[in-house]
Scaffold this active site. Structure first.
Site, short mmCIF file in Angstrom:
data_model
loop_
_atom_site.label_atom_id
_atom_site.label_comp_id
_atom_site.label_asym_id
_atom_site.label_seq_id
_atom_site.Cartn_x
_atom_site.Cartn_y
_atom_site.Cartn_z
N CYS A 181 0.82 -1.22 0.00
CA CYS A 181 0.00 0.00 0.00
C CYS A 181 0.86 1.27 0.00
O CYS A 181 1.18 1.84 1.05
CB CYS A 181 -0.96 0.05 1.17
SG CYS A 181 -2.06 1.48 1.01
N CYS A 359 -6.66 2.36 -3.21
CA CYS A 359 -5.95 2.92 -2.07
C CYS A 359 -6.80 4.05 -1.51
O CYS A 359 -6.81 5.15 -2.07
CB CYS A 359 -4.59 3.44 -2.55
SG CYS A 359 -3.57 4.03 -1.19
#
Ligand code: UQ1
Length: 430
Positions: A181, A359
Site C-alpha cells: 500500500c 488505495c
C-alpha cells in the site's frame, strides 16, 4: 552484443541486480525487490571498484555510453595501494593514498554502493548484499518519538509519538523498495497534521515527507490532488531521499540522496514515522516458483504460474505489476476462482485480471480520496463522481464499511472486488 559483466576481472553477459528484501509481511509475505541502484539492469556491470574495476568502467562507458555502466563497490574510500610501501616505510602519510570512491567513479558510471553476495552467470544475475536494513533499527523503536504503522509491534508507538509531540520536525519516510500500500506512508502524515491542528500544536510542527521516489503517487489524477493538499497544509516533500540510519538516542535520522549515492543529510526529529524497506520472504528467494527477484512468477491476467500450470499466485507474494492492497486481493480472488475452476476441467483460463487495486487515501480524520486504478495506472473508479476529491462518505466507507466487507465477505469468499458495483453505477458502460 548483449550485456557484459566485468568482475573487476570478468563475468559473462547479463547483469540484473537482485537483492532480497527485509521486512516481510502478508500470507506468502510481502513483496519487493532490490532498489539500491537507479536501474535493475546494466549493459556492463563491473564488480569491484579497485584499480581494475574503475579503469574498466571508464573504458566501457566510452564504448557503451553514459548510464549503461555501473560499478558495485561497498567501500567509501579508494586507495592507491602502491604508495603503501612508502607509508609503511614512513616516507608518506596514509591519507595521501586515499580518495573518496565517489571522486574516482568516472562521470556517467553509476556507483552501486553494495557488496556482491552471489553470481549467477547462467541467468546473467548478480545478487547484492541485503543492506537495505536501516542502521539503528529495529533497536531504535525502543526509544520514544518513533513509530511505524507497518508492524504490529510498532503501530501503537506511532500514536504515542503523535500524542507526545511537542515541537520540531515530524518526518515521514518512504523507502527505496516497493511497499505494501504505497499510500499508507503519507496517510499517517495527513492524520498527524490534522491531529496537531486539532490540539493546537500545528504551528510547532515542521512536517516533512522524505521519499525515495520522484513522485508523490503513481497515478497522475490522484498525485495532482495530493500535491494540492500538501501545498495547502504546508508540508515539505523531499524527493529521492532515502532513510539509511536512525540514531534514536539522539533523535536523528540520516537520509541518503539517491541522485548522489554516498551523500547523506542528518535531520533532527521530534517524531519519526518509518516505512521499512520490504521484499519477498526468504522462502521465495531463488525458489523454483519465483522470478529473479523472488516474487511468484504468474501470468498477469490469469494469475496462473508461468511455468507450473498447477501453481497459482495471489496477493503480496506475486509479481503482478500492481499496488499490493486488500482491494487488489479481492479483485484477484474473483479472477483466480474462475481460472482454477477452468484449469481443473482441463480448459484454458478465460477471465482476465486488469490490475485493479484501490488505495483509500486518508487525508484527515473524516476525509478520504478513493484512488482506484488498473495496470496502466489509469483511474478505474467505482462511483460516478470525481473520486480525486476529499470526501466524508469515502472516509466512512474506509473506516466503517470496509472492515465489515473484509471480515464477512472477502474472507468468506463472497467479495471479488467492486467490478459488478462499478458496472451498475456506470449503467454497464465501464
Ligand atoms: C475493496 O474491495 C477492499 O477489499 C475488501 C478494500 O480493502 C479493505 C478497499 O479498501 C477497497 C476500497 C475496496 C474496493 C471496494 C469498493 C466498494 C470501492
Amino acid at each position: 552484443m548483449s550485456a557484459i559483466g566485468v568482475v573487476s576481472s570478468c563475468l559473462r553477459p547479463g547483469v540484473w541486480l537482485l537483492k532480497p528484501g527485509m521486512q516481510q509481511m502478508g500470507s506468502f509475505g510481502l513483496h519487493t525487490a532490490a532498489r539500491c541502484a537507479a536501474k535493475d539492469y546494466y549493459e556492463v556491470l563491473v564488480l569491484g571498484g579497485g584499480a581494475g574495476g574503475i579503469t574498466m568502467s571508464a573504458r566501457m562507458k566510452r564504448k557503451v555510453g553514459a548510464g549503461n555502466v555501473a560499478v558495485v563497490e561497498p567501500s567509501e574510500t579508494h586507495y592507491y595501494q602502491p604508495l603503501w610501501t612508502l607509508v609503511g616505510g614512513g616516507a608518506k602519510r596514509l591519507a595521501t593514498s586515499a580518495r573518496p570512491t565517489g571522486s574516482v567513479m568516472p562521470k556517467g558510471v553509476e556507483w552501486i554502493k553494495s557488496r556482491v553476495t552471489a553470481l549467477d552467470p547462467d541467468k546473467n544475475c548478480v545478487w547484492l548484499e541485503n543492506d537495505i536494513k536501516i542502521k539503528g533499527l529495529p533497536e531504535g523503536f525502543d526509544h520514544p518519538k518513533i513509530g511505524s504503522n507497518y508492524s504490529v509491534h510498532t503501530v501503537e508507538k506511532t500514536w504515542k509519538a503523535l500524542q507526545d509531540f511537542k515541537e520540531g520536525n515530524a518526518i515521514f519516510t518512504f523507502p527505496n523498495t516497493p511497499v505494501k500500500c504505497a499510500g499508507a506512508p503519507q496517510k499517517i502524515m495527513y492524520l498527524s497534521e490534522a491531529y496537531w491542528r486539532k490540539t493546537g500544536k500545528r504551528s510547532k510542527a515542521n512536517i516533512m515527507f522524505n521519499t525515495s521516489l520522484g513522485v508523490i503517487f503513481g497515478v497522475k489524477k490522484y498525485a495532482d490532488a495530493l500535491l494540492e493538499i500538501i501545498k495547502e497544509r504546508n508540508i515539505a516533500v523531499n524527493y529521492k531521499c532515502n532513510l539509511v540510519e536512525v540514531r534514536a538516542d539522539k533523535q536523528e535520522a540520516v537520509f541518503e540522496n539517491l541522485d548522489k549515492p554516498g551523500v547523506t543529510e542528518v535531520h533532527q526529529y521530534e517524531m519519526l514515522h518509518v516505512t521499512p524497506p520490504m521484499g519477498p520472504p526468504d522462502v521465495l528467494i531463488n525458489s523454483p516458483v519465483s522470478d529473479q527477484i523472488g516474487w511468484v512468477d504468474v501470468d498477469k491476467e490469469t494469475l496462473q504460474h508461468k511455468k507450473y500450470p498447477n501453481v497459482f499466485g495471489i496477493g503480496d507474494c506475486t509479481n503482478l505489476p500492481t499496488s499490493k492492497t486488500a482491494a487488489a486481493v479481492a479483485a484477484q480472488s474473483g479472477v483466480l476462482d474462475k481460472t482454477i475452476s477452468l484449469v481443473m476441467k482441463n480448459q484454458l483460463p478465460t477471465k482476465k485480471y486488469d490490475g485493479y487495486t484501490s488505495c483509500p487515501l486518508v487525508t484527515g480524520y473524516n476525509k478520504v480520496i478513493l484512488a482506484e486504478f488498473d495496470y496502466d495506472a489509469q483511474p478505474l473508479e467505482t462511483f460516478p463522481i470525481d473520486q480525486s476529491k476529499e470526501r466524508v462518505t469515502m472516509y466512512h466507507m474506509k473506516a466503517d464499511m470496509m472492515p465489515f466487507l473484509y471480515w464477512n465477505m472477502l474472507l468468506k469468499g463472497y467479495w471479488g472486488g467492486p467490478a459488478p458495483v462499478r458496472k451498475l453505477m456506470h449503467l454497464g458502460l465501464k
